[in-house]
Design a protein around this motif. Structure first.
Motif, PDB file in Angstrom:
ATOM      1  N   LYS A  75       1.876   6.425   1.342  1.00  0.00           N
ATOM      2  CA  LYS A  75       0.717   5.493   0.687  1.00  0.00           C
ATOM      3  C   LYS A  75       0.567   6.406  -0.710  1.00  0.00           C
ATOM      4  O   LYS A  75       0.021   5.537  -1.672  1.00  0.00           O
ATOM      5  CB  LYS A  75      -0.226   5.499   1.714  1.00  0.00           C
ATOM      6  N   ASN A  76       0.184   7.816  -0.387  1.00  0.00           N
ATOM      7  CA  ASN A  76      -0.335   8.077  -1.722  1.00  0.00           C
ATOM      8  C   ASN A  76      -0.099  10.000  -1.516  1.00  0.00           C
ATOM      9  O   ASN A  76       0.763  10.275  -0.807  1.00  0.00           O
ATOM     10  CB  ASN A  76      -1.880   8.300  -1.758  1.00  0.00           C
ATOM     11  N   GLY A  91       0.703  -1.216  -0.025  1.00  0.00           N
ATOM     12  CA  GLY A  91      -0.083   0.086  -0.011  1.00  0.00           C
ATOM     13  C   GLY A  91       0.660   1.173   0.049  1.00  0.00           C
ATOM     14  O   GLY A  91       0.260   2.362  -0.004  1.00  0.00           O
ATOM     15  N   TYR A  92       2.136   1.080  -0.256  1.00  0.00           N
ATOM     16  CA  TYR A  92       2.988   2.341  -0.250  1.00  0.00           C
ATOM     17  C   TYR A  92       3.323   2.837  -1.710  1.00  0.00           C
ATOM     18  O   TYR A  92       4.370   2.159  -2.333  1.00  0.00           O
ATOM     19  CB  TYR A  92       4.201   2.175   0.697  1.00  0.00           C
ATOM     20  N   ASP A  97      -1.006  11.647   1.394  1.00  0.00           N
ATOM     21  CA  ASP A  97      -0.144  11.173   2.612  1.00  0.00           C
ATOM     22  C   ASP A  97       1.129  12.010   2.528  1.00  0.00           C
ATOM     23  O   ASP A  97       1.683  12.572   3.514  1.00  0.00           O
ATOM     24  CB  ASP A  97       0.115   9.731   2.456  1.00  0.00           C
TER      25      ASP A  97
END
Length: 155
Positions: A117-118, A68-69, A121
């Protein structure tokens, strides 16, 4: 003790390191078989290289996007004055998303690798964690689009 002063790596040490660079999970007995020495010899050599600081440990390599990173970026940090430097480094080292921190020459005082993560983030990390550190004058961020090369140095 300096490496060059009291202990020189020999051909066997280099061969051991080469095998471990290629696959760090290679069992010592397999390395011993390939190098035509005993398993005990490999253990002794590895212990010596660890004591000398040649080998600093082992790490697991994670597939970060699967976890998820999805964002890897580099942040160049301008520190406002030399006296702030140590404090800024200490504060950056507390941010879990900062996975590498380099003291550099050139435009930036510090260059960090940040994993998050995004983009949202990343924005939060920049605004709420990095840019609020006393002594950080400003930052420049570079998002990595792809990492086509990821390797250790070969010996």
């Amino acid at each position: 003790m300096g490496l060059n002063q009291t202990y020189q790596l020999d051909e066997l040490d280099l061969q051991i390191l080469d095998l471990l660079i290629k696959d760090s999970r290679t069992p010592y007995l397999e390395i011993a078989r390939i190098c035509h020495v005993s398993g005990g010899t490999i253990h002794v050599r590895m212990k010596k290289m660890e004591e000398l600081g040649v080998v600093k440990g082992t790490r697991i390599l994670l597939n970060l996007p699967i976890l998820g990173y999805d964002v890897c970026c580099f942040v160049g940090i301008y520190v406002d004055k030399t006296s702030s430097f140590s404090s800024v480094v200490d504060q950056l080292s507390l941010i879990s998303e900062v996975v590498e921190l380099h003291l550099t020459t050139g435009n930036y005082s510090i260059f960090t690798k940040v994993i998050c993560k995004n983009i949202s983030d990343l924005q939060s990390i920049l605004l709420n964690k990095i840019n609020v550190i006393p002594g950080v004058q400003r930052t420049d961020t570079f998002i990595s689009l792809e990492q086509p090369v990821d390797r250790n140095i070969t010996i």
